[in-house]
Design an enzyme around this catalytic site. Structure first.
Site, short mmCIF file in Angstrom:
data_model
loop_
_atom_site.label_atom_id
_atom_site.label_comp_id
_atom_site.label_asym_id
_atom_site.label_seq_id
_atom_site.Cartn_x
_atom_site.Cartn_y
_atom_site.Cartn_z
N LYS A 148 0.84 -1.20 0.00
CA LYS A 148 0.00 0.00 0.00
C LYS A 148 0.88 1.26 0.00
CE LYS A 148 -0.24 -0.12 5.06
NZ LYS A 148 -1.09 -0.48 6.22
N ARG A 163 -10.33 0.14 14.87
CA ARG A 163 -10.22 0.89 13.61
C ARG A 163 -11.22 0.24 12.66
NH1 ARG A 163 -4.29 1.50 10.87
NH2 ARG A 163 -4.97 -0.38 9.78
N TYR A 213 14.48 30.32 7.77
CA TYR A 213 13.35 31.09 8.28
C TYR A 213 13.34 31.13 9.81
CZ TYR A 213 11.33 30.63 3.58
OH TYR A 213 11.11 30.68 2.25
N MET A 266 10.40 24.41 2.45
CA MET A 266 9.63 23.58 1.52
C MET A 266 10.54 22.78 0.59
SD MET A 266 6.66 24.66 -1.20
CE MET A 266 5.54 25.29 0.05
C1 LIG Z 1 -0.38 -1.51 6.94
C2 LIG Z 1 -1.00 -2.78 7.30
C3 LIG Z 1 -0.24 -3.96 7.47
C4 LIG Z 1 1.27 -3.94 7.48
O1 LIG Z 1 1.71 -3.41 8.71
P1 LIG Z 1 3.27 -3.30 9.05
O2 LIG Z 1 3.31 -2.87 10.46
O3 LIG Z 1 3.84 -2.29 8.11
O4 LIG Z 1 3.84 -4.65 8.83
C5 LIG Z 1 -0.91 -5.14 7.67
N1 LIG Z 1 -2.26 -5.17 7.73
C6 LIG Z 1 -3.02 -4.06 7.62
C7 LIG Z 1 -4.50 -4.15 7.71
C8 LIG Z 1 -2.42 -2.82 7.41
O5 LIG Z 1 -3.18 -1.72 7.30
#
Ligand SMILES: *Cc1c(COP(=O)(O)O)cnc(C)c1O
Length: 423
Positions: A68, A166, A300, A353
């Protein structure tokens, strides 16, 4: 270290008009002597990390490499391909767009996408043979409708919230979700291919929530069984659980950050201790070097003032490139670390930036010299973890936030890897 042979003055700017706004497109490989900032991604390290994670996986559990967020900033398609080459049986993405991009790039293996919102591209996912995830009955209803439109059964993973709070189905609603999924199975609209959950505190071994979540998962699996659900895969473990909690491995582990060679938490072990190697090296070429007198304010707000006559080097990387502004340095506060002119330095003053400054303490360097922000750490350069500490965040965020303006260069790409890749 460099994947490209030195280029002579063969093709200064390519055909067409003089370099315009498009010349800096991330996909345009800069001339070797003309780059500003680049992320080198070592695909051999990535393959070897996946192999190491396969060894950590117990009881024959296979690996779903999580790709992802553009493979945690490393680049979706090349990393997904390398993960498969390293032996990842599955790939996992958050959004459907990420999953569909993998299919468009030619990936055909098992692939799960879990972050669905109402009205999402379910039908396209089903047609592309992407496994989808449902945490609620509205999702099952949308999947059924999409499967009818697609004329084929969807492959669905049911997610239980075992305590993360979540995504996932609350345990109180699990029986209803199972019943809805079973009814849809009976009419041929879907197959439940997975039952799964996600940990809250797996990076804190011994945290009481871990055992509590595991107990809820066991109950959820039993309820699924009683309801007649026969998933191909049960999966629970993210990176920290893959590395420290074999009882959570089931049929599949779901590591993300460790695929890219980062330890999920320095408290549980270093990358090296887990047999992992950071895949990304972020480097810049100095844009300017100058002598300044003592008492000179820097960047800055003048948060930093030179303590005496010194040399300042300008690194052409800023928060637009993902350098955290929280890693700025001021009097009495060390900023993010950078290897420049053979020594570790820290950010002097505010990260802007597009640029930040380091104080070379009187050492010399020249414009064009290389500065390494982070990498595997064995060449004297800092690591993403060092930046995380300086910015008060986690290594995950440091690599993932490297911006779209930073070209990724792949080291260890195999012949033919680019074939079939979209433009
Ligand atoms: C991001 C994620 C993972 C991977 O987690 P890591 O800590 O990067 O290994 C696995 N499962 C779900 C649902 C996630 O959102």
């Amino acid at each position: 270290m460099n994947d490209r042979s030195p280029l002579g003055p063969t093709s200064p700017a390519g055909p067409g008009p003089a370099p315009g706004p498009g010349a800096g497109r991330p996909s345009a490989p800069p001339r070797d002597d003309a780059w500003r900032l680049r992320a080198d991604v070592d695909l051999d390290a990535l393959r070897s990390n996946v192999r190491a994670l396969r060894e950590h996986a117990s009881g024959g559990a296979r690996v779903m490499a999580v790709v992802k967020a553009d493979a945690y900033g490393h680049g979706l398609v090349p990393c997904a391909r390398a993960a498969r080459e390293g032996g990842a049986a599955w790939l996992g993405t958050a959004t459907p767009e990420e999953a569909l991009a993998l299919r468009a790039a030619g990936d055909t293996g098992p692939l799960l996408c879990w972050l669905w919102t109402p009205g999402g591209p379910w039908r396209q996912a089903i047609e592309a043979d992407v496994d989808v995830s449902a945490s609620a009955r509205w999702a099952v209803a949308e999947i059924v409708a999409a499967a009818r439109a697609a004329g084929r059964a969807a492959r669905v993973h049911l997610k239980i919230d075992t305590g993360l709070g979540r995504n996932g189905c609350p345990p109180a609603d699990w029986a209803e979700l199972l019943a809805a999924a079973r009814a849809a199975e009976a009419e041929g609209a879907l197959t439940v291919t997975g039952v799964w959950s996600h940990f809250a505190c797996a990076d804190e071994p011994g945290h009481p929530s871990i055992a509590a979540q595991q107990a809820v998962f066991v109950e959820a699996l039993e309820a699924a069984k009683r309801a007649g659900v026969r998933p191909e895969v049960r999966h629970f473990a993210n990176s920290p659980a893959t590395l420290t909690l074999p009882a959570s491995h089931y049929d599949l582990v779901r590591p993300g950050v460790s695929v890219y060679g980062l330890s999920p938490s320095p408290a549980i072990g270093t990358a090296e201790e887990f047999g992992l190697r950071p895949a990304m090296t972020l480097r810049a070429r100095l844009a300017a070097v100058k002598r300044v007198p003592g008492g000179h304010g820097v960047s800055y707000g003048h948060r930093y003032t030179t303590p005496g006559e010194t040399t300042l080097a300008l690194v052409p990387a800023g928060y637009a490139d993902g350098i955290p502004r929280h890693a700025s340095g001021g009097q009495g506060q060390d900023g993010g670390p950078v290897l420049v002119a053979g020594k570790l330095r820290t950010v002097a003053g505010l990260v802007a930036m597009d640029q930040f400054v380091v104080d070379l303490g009187g050492d010399t360097a020249a414009a064009g010299d290389e500065a390494v922000l982070f990498g595997p750490g064995d060449g004297g350069e800092p690591t993403a973890e060092d930046w995380a500490r300086a910015a008060g965040t986690i290594g995950y965020e440091i690599v993932t936030r490297v911006g779209a303006r930073v070209p990724r260069h792949y080291v260890g790409e195999r012949v033919g890897d680019r074939a079939g890749e979209g433009a």
